[in-house]
Design a protein around this motif. Structure first.
Motif, PDB file in Angstrom:
ATOM      1  N   GLY A   1      31.261  20.611 -11.282  1.00 15.74           N
ATOM      2  CA  GLY A   1      30.415  20.153 -10.182  1.00 15.74           C
ATOM      3  C   GLY A   1      30.396  21.146  -9.039  1.00 15.74           C
ATOM      4  N   LEU A   2      31.558  21.681  -8.717  1.00 16.49           N
ATOM      5  CA  LEU A   2      31.657  22.690  -7.660  1.00 16.49           C
ATOM      6  C   LEU A   2      30.887  23.948  -8.061  1.00 16.49           C
ATOM      7  CD1 LEU A   2      32.802  23.700  -4.983  1.00 16.49           C
ATOM      8  CD2 LEU A   2      34.886  24.331  -6.198  1.00 16.49           C
ATOM      9  N   ARG A   3      31.033  24.370  -9.298  1.00 15.23           N
ATOM     10  CA  ARG A   3      30.307  25.545  -9.782  1.00 15.23           C
ATOM     11  C   ARG A   3      28.796  25.315  -9.721  1.00 15.23           C
ATOM     12  NH1 ARG A   3      31.189  27.003 -15.209  1.00 15.23           N
ATOM     13  NH2 ARG A   3      30.575  29.116 -14.669  1.00 15.23           N
ATOM     14  N   ALA A   4      28.350  24.115 -10.144  1.00 12.04           N
ATOM     15  CA  ALA A   4      26.917  23.804 -10.145  1.00 12.04           C
ATOM     16  C   ALA A   4      26.358  23.773  -8.724  1.00 12.04           C
ATOM     17  CB  ALA A   4      26.664  22.481 -10.854  1.00 12.04           C
ATOM     18  N   LEU A   5      27.029  23.085  -7.813  1.00 18.41           N
ATOM     19  CA  LEU A   5      26.554  23.025  -6.431  1.00 18.41           C
ATOM     20  C   LEU A   5      26.547  24.407  -5.789  1.00 18.41           C
ATOM     21  CD1 LEU A   5      28.162  19.733  -5.098  1.00 18.41           C
ATOM     22  CD2 LEU A   5      25.724  20.245  -5.224  1.00 18.41           C
ATOM     23  N   ALA A   6      27.598  25.186  -6.012  1.00 21.32           N
ATOM     24  CA  ALA A   6      27.649  26.543  -5.450  1.00 21.32           C
ATOM     25  C   ALA A   6      26.531  27.409  -6.030  1.00 21.32           C
ATOM     26  CB  ALA A   6      29.014  27.177  -5.712  1.00 21.32           C
TER      27      ALA A   6
END
Length: 129
Positions: free
Chosen positions: A89-94
Motif C-alpha cells: 500500500g505504501l509503495r502504491a501510494l508513493a
C-alpha cells in the motif's frame, strides 16, 4: 483492491492467506478509489520499477505509517527498518504521488474523510476490560 495493490506491490502478500487486516495504506487507497474511480485506472497503469523515490515514500509515510497497525510489533510492515521492504500500500501510494496522480495534500484530505467512516477494530490480544 487486493489484486491491484497487495498482489502486485506487496512483498508480504501471501495468496493463500486472506487476512482480515490490511495495511492502512491499502485501506485508505481502497476507500479513496471508490470516491475517485480514476485511481483504480492509475493503479492498473502504475509501474514501480524502480522503487518510488524516497521523497514520495516519506510524504506518504507521514500521513499513513504512524497510524498503521502493521507497524506495531508483530505487524507485517517493517517500514523504518533499514533494508526492509515497504508494504504494498505504501509503495502504491508513493508511486501514485511520484506519477502525479495524487498529491500529499490530497492524501491527507482523503485520510481525514476516511476517519469519519472508520470504526474501532481491536486486535485479538486486546481487551477493553
Amino acid at each position: 483492491m487486493r489484486e491491484l495493490i497487495c498482489r502486485r506491490f506487496c512483498p508480504y502478500f501471501r495468496a493463500e492467506k486472506d487476512e482480515p487486516e490490511k495495511c492502512l495504506a491499502a485501506v485508505v487507497l481502497g476507500a479513496w478509489s471508490q470516491q475517485k474511480p480514476e485511481l483504480a485506472a492509475a493503479l492498473a497503469r502504475l509501474d514501480l520499477s524502480p522503487e518510488p523515490e524516497p521523497a514520495a515514500v516519506t510524504a506518504v509515510a507521514e500521513v499513513i505509517c504512524r497510524r498503521c497497525s502493521f507497524r506495531a510489533p508483530g505487524g507485517g510492515c517493517a517500514a523504518g527498518i533499514a533494508g526492509a521492504p515497504l508494504c504494498g500500500g505504501l509503495r502504491a501510494l508513493a508511486g501514485l504521488v511520484q506519477a502525479g496522480a495524487i498529491t500529499p495534500a490530497e492524501l491527507a484530505a482523503a485520510w481525514e474523510r476516511l476517519l469519519a467512516q472508520l470504526y474501532l477494530r481491536l486486535a485479538e490480544p486486546v481487551s477493553l476490560r
